[in-house]
Design a protein around this motif. Structure first.
Motif, PDB file in Angstrom:
ATOM      1  N   VAL A 156      40.198  10.178   0.282  1.00 12.02           N
ATOM      2  CA  VAL A 156      39.153  11.106   0.744  1.00 12.02           C
ATOM      3  C   VAL A 156      38.016  11.155  -0.266  1.00 12.02           C
TER       4      VAL A 156
ATOM      5  N   THR B 242      35.885   7.974  -0.044  1.00 10.29           N
ATOM      6  CA  THR B 242      35.215   7.681   1.231  1.00 10.29           C
ATOM      7  C   THR B 242      34.252   8.832   1.547  1.00 10.29           C
ATOM      8  N   VAL B 243      34.792   9.929   2.043  1.00 14.63           N
ATOM      9  CA  VAL B 243      33.972  11.102   2.376  1.00 14.63           C
ATOM     10  C   VAL B 243      33.257  11.621   1.133  1.00 14.63           C
TER      11      VAL B 243
ATOM     12  N   LEU C  13      29.999   9.895  -0.025  1.00 17.87           N
ATOM     13  CA  LEU C  13      28.780   9.986   0.790  1.00 17.87           C
ATOM     14  C   LEU C  13      27.713  10.790   0.053  1.00 17.87           C
TER      15      LEU C  13
ATOM     16  N   ALA D   3      27.795  14.787  -0.439  1.00 18.34           N
ATOM     17  CA  ALA D   3      29.107  15.351  -0.077  1.00 18.34           C
ATOM     18  C   ALA D   3      29.642  16.295  -1.150  1.00 18.34           C
TER      19      ALA D   3
ATOM     20  N   PRO E 189      35.098  21.085   7.927  1.00 19.54           N
ATOM     21  CA  PRO E 189      34.336  20.866   6.688  1.00 19.54           C
ATOM     22  C   PRO E 189      34.918  21.601   5.479  1.00 19.54           C
TER      23      PRO E 189
ATOM     24  N   ALA F 139      38.063  19.670   4.364  1.00 18.55           N
ATOM     25  CA  ALA F 139      37.659  18.416   3.703  1.00 18.55           C
ATOM     26  C   ALA F 139      37.054  18.687   2.328  1.00 18.55           C
ATOM     27  N   SER F 140      36.307  19.771   2.204  1.00 15.75           N
ATOM     28  CA  SER F 140      35.664  20.076   0.921  1.00 15.75           C
ATOM     29  C   SER F 140      36.682  20.287  -0.192  1.00 15.75           C
TER      30      SER F 140
ATOM     31  N   VAL G 222      37.695  16.778  -1.174  1.00 15.23           N
ATOM     32  CA  VAL G 222      36.586  16.108  -1.863  1.00 15.23           C
ATOM     33  C   VAL G 222      36.489  16.602  -3.306  1.00 15.23           C
TER      34      VAL G 222
END
Length: 180
Positions: A13, A16-17, A20, A23, A139, A142-143, A146
């Motif tokens: 993660v 990839t994410v 970005l 991100a 989101p 995912a945060s 990240v």
């Protein structure tokens, strides 16, 4: 050597994410907004004030429930963290992108309060039931990955606890509404 298991997912993660443009800064913004559920409590307070201006007592109650529900979900997650005592991810391949108030990881309090808030704020605003959870929860989950501060199971468990917390608030509201 790349990590495996949940650390491997976290690594993937982040690469990839998390790679970005923007991100990591967006993830930090979500982290600060969701800290101790205060952003969600603020949104709920603003919704309550607007409902009050309009004289809508039912909406006022639902906005109060949204703020209390988000904060209550956060509190429940903190209690669970102190019982489970799972340490946060720690691996040289994982970059930690934000400070945390504790070294405990399970469940994610951000995921818990965000899920409860999304369900309850959507209800107070009269939105379709799945709309705000679909827009707000992924989101935030995912945060946390990240930023390297939670394992995937931490955020999934947090979301489940948040949904259960919101369900308890809604069930309580219905129970008390039928008794009046």
């Amino acid at each position: 050597m790349e990590p495996s298991g949940e650390l491997g997912i976290l690594y993937d993660v982040q690469n990839t994410v998390g790679a970005l443009p923007g991100a990591k800064s967006a993830a930090r913004g979500l982290s600060h907004f969701g800290e101790h559920s205060l952003g969600w409590v603020g949104v709920s307070a603003a919704g309550w004030a607007l409902a009050r201006r309009r004289g809508n007592a039912d909406a006022q109650r639902k906005w109060i429930e949204a703020g209390v529900g988000a904060f209550g979900a956060h509190a429940a997650s903190v209690i669970i963290k102190r019982i489970v005592r799972r340490p946060r991810p720690s691996d040289p391949a994982i970059e930690v992108g934000v400070s945390t108030p504790s070294q405990l990881s399970f469940p994610s309090s951000h995921a818990t309060s965000t899920t409860a808030a999304a369900i309850l704020i959507g209800r107070a605003a009269g939105a379709p039931p799945a709309l705000l959870p679909a827009l707000l929860v992924p989101p935030m989950l995912a945060s946390r990955l990240v930023l390297g501060v939670h394992y995937p199971t931490d955020v999934l468990a947090g979301a489940a606890i948040g949904a259960a917390s919101a369900g308890a608030v809604i069930a309580s509201d219905r129970l008390f509404a039928t008794q009046q």
